[in-house]
Design an enzyme around this catalytic site. Structure first.
Site, short mmCIF file in Angstrom:
data_model
loop_
_atom_site.label_atom_id
_atom_site.label_comp_id
_atom_site.label_asym_id
_atom_site.label_seq_id
_atom_site.Cartn_x
_atom_site.Cartn_y
_atom_site.Cartn_z
N VAL A 62 17.81 9.17 -3.07
CA VAL A 62 18.49 9.53 -4.32
C VAL A 62 19.52 10.63 -4.08
O VAL A 62 20.67 10.53 -4.52
CB VAL A 62 17.45 9.97 -5.38
CG1 VAL A 62 18.15 10.55 -6.60
CG2 VAL A 62 16.58 8.79 -5.78
N ASP B 292 -0.71 2.18 8.55
CA ASP B 292 -1.30 1.46 9.69
C ASP B 292 -0.47 1.56 10.97
O ASP B 292 -1.00 1.31 12.07
CB ASP B 292 -1.49 -0.01 9.34
CG ASP B 292 -2.63 -0.24 8.35
OD1 ASP B 292 -3.38 0.72 8.09
OD2 ASP B 292 -2.75 -1.36 7.83
N ARG C 174 1.22 -5.37 -5.85
CA ARG C 174 1.37 -6.59 -5.04
C ARG C 174 1.60 -7.74 -6.02
O ARG C 174 0.86 -7.90 -6.98
CB ARG C 174 0.14 -6.83 -4.17
CG ARG C 174 -0.18 -5.65 -3.25
CD ARG C 174 -1.40 -5.92 -2.37
NE ARG C 174 -1.87 -4.74 -1.70
CZ ARG C 174 -1.39 -4.25 -0.56
NH1 ARG C 174 -0.38 -4.87 0.02
NH2 ARG C 174 -1.89 -3.17 -0.01
N GLY D 95 0.82 -1.21 0.00
CA GLY D 95 0.00 0.00 0.00
C GLY D 95 0.86 1.25 0.00
O GLY D 95 1.86 1.32 0.70
N ASP E 77 1.70 -0.49 12.06
CA ASP E 77 1.50 -1.81 12.67
C ASP E 77 2.79 -2.63 12.80
O ASP E 77 2.73 -3.84 13.01
CB ASP E 77 0.48 -2.61 11.85
CG ASP E 77 0.90 -2.77 10.39
OD1 ASP E 77 1.89 -2.15 9.96
OD2 ASP E 77 0.22 -3.53 9.66
N ARG F 18 -6.56 -3.13 10.01
CA ARG F 18 -7.15 -4.47 10.17
C ARG F 18 -6.74 -5.10 11.49
O ARG F 18 -7.58 -5.57 12.25
CB ARG F 18 -6.73 -5.36 9.00
CG ARG F 18 -7.37 -4.99 7.67
CD ARG F 18 -7.07 -6.01 6.60
NE ARG F 18 -7.70 -5.68 5.34
CZ ARG F 18 -7.15 -4.92 4.42
NH1 ARG F 18 -5.93 -4.43 4.61
NH2 ARG F 18 -7.78 -4.65 3.30
N ASP G 70 4.71 -4.70 6.31
CA ASP G 70 5.13 -6.02 6.79
C ASP G 70 5.43 -6.98 5.66
O ASP G 70 6.46 -7.66 5.65
CB ASP G 70 4.02 -6.59 7.70
CG ASP G 70 4.37 -7.97 8.23
OD1 ASP G 70 5.26 -8.06 9.08
OD2 ASP G 70 3.74 -8.95 7.80
N ILE H 85 -9.02 7.87 1.14
CA ILE H 85 -8.52 9.23 1.31
C ILE H 85 -7.43 9.27 2.39
O ILE H 85 -6.61 10.19 2.40
CB ILE H 85 -9.64 10.24 1.67
CG1 ILE H 85 -10.20 9.99 3.07
CG2 ILE H 85 -10.75 10.20 0.63
CD1 ILE H 85 -11.05 11.14 3.57
N THR I 37 3.97 2.56 5.84
CA THR I 37 2.60 2.07 5.88
C THR I 37 1.79 2.96 6.80
O THR I 37 2.26 3.31 7.90
CB THR I 37 2.51 0.61 6.37
OG1 THR I 37 1.15 0.28 6.67
CG2 THR I 37 3.35 0.37 7.61
#
Length: 318
Positions: free
Chosen positions: A23, A126, A71, A10, A128, A170, A102, A249, A124
């Site tokens: 860079v 999340d 993915r 993501g 997480d 999640r 992850d 969003i 990410t």
């Protein structure tokens, strides 16, 4: 020396700031940099182009990732990992920087086990990953959610309603937790805490009895769909309950100051680690400091739920 960089999984606000830092730090240190488009899928297909200082001009403030992402199911196989390692060798890429979550870090570990020199950077929304206090994109996602809560609260107040606001997360409820705290949500529904809907509804009614004209319930997506909660909450409270799913969003938009700085520090330090031949690590921010942690060790670190923040939010939202 030649390094490659890819973004995987993501997208997250701040990924471009990280690419820019990688860079420019590499070129400053006379290291060639190649961008791998579309994550591990692009690596498998050899979708690789050289990057220059001008390639990353004017991207610091942009959301998403200019390298794009995807993915790849094939990469997850042994044959896919071997093919990817062969492509790196074919292009003379001696070190690979992977920006992602992850799954992306597990891909980096698989390449390392085949002998590739890899450095991971956590990107990410999340938040997480247990090895770092914050991941690139998280702060922007929380800021986006907070802005939405403020707008939703205006209309919820006008109609004397309850509104269930669903955000991403999640297995980790950090977006709901942090946005709920800063947005003054009356209740939080998170994967880390067993949901007692009767207790939540009682709390909402007690607030109404004290004069509250509206309420916000923050819901992490891992706990179910907001529509189901709207029906149940309205049945139990007899208060009109609407819902909003913020969806994608949360992934877009210009990165916040914190995410730009976090991404820049991590990209900069990743290249310096490679220059010092300290690879096989992931970059982490812990207690304000930046360090590299062995990938395998990092992926085994559990994500610690911030019970203290949850408890404080419960107190402040009475």
């Amino acid at each position: 020396m030649r390094i490659g960089v890819l973004t995987s999984g993501g997208d997250a606000p701040g990924m471009n700031a990280c690419i820019r830092a990688i860079v420019r730090t590499a070129i400053y240190n006379k290291i060639e940099v190649y961008g791998i488009n579309r994550g591990y899928s692009g690596l498998l297909e050899g979708d690789i182009t050289p990057l220059s200082v001008y390639s990353v001009a004017d991207i610091l403030q942009r959301g998403g990732t200019v390298l794009r992402t995807s993915r790849s199911e094939f990469f997850a196989t042994d044959a896919g990992v071997r093919q990817s390692a062969n492509v790196l060798e074919e292009y003379g890429i001696e070190h690979l920087i992977v920006i992602g979550g992850d799954g992306s870090m597990n891909g980096a570990l698989a390449l390392q086990k085949l002998g590739a020199s890899v450095v991971g950077i956590p990107g990410t929304i999340d938040n997480d990953l247990g090895f770092t206090d914050y991941t690139i994109g998280f702060d922007t996602a929380v800021t986006t959610a907070l802005d939405a809560i403020s707008k939703i609260r205006d209309t919820t107040y006008s109609h004397n309603r309850i509104n269930v606001v669903q955000v991403m997360g999640r297995k980790c409820g950090d977006i709901a937790l942090f946005a709920g705290l800063s947005g003054g949500a009356e209740a939080l529904i998170l994967p880390e805490v067993e949901t007692d809907l009767d207790a939540i509804c009682l709390r909402l009614l007690q607030g109404k009895d004290r004069g509250k004209l509206h309420s916000i319930v923050m819901l992490a997506e891992g706990c179910g769909n907001y529509r189901d909660y709207c029906v149940k909450i309205e049945e139990k409270t007899q208060v009109t309950t609407k819902g909003t799913n913020l969806g994608y969003i949360q992934r877009g938009g210009s990165p916040s100051n914190m995410d730009r700085n976090l991404a820049s520090f991590m990209g900069y330090n990743a290249v310096l680690s490679i220059a010092k031949k300290e690879t096989g690590t992931v970059m982490a921010q812990r207690c304000g400091s930046y360090l590299g942690i062995p990938i395998e060790e990092a992926l085994q670190m559990p994500k610690i739920f911030r019970q203290d923040i949850y408890d404080m939010a419960s107190v402040l939202s009475i």
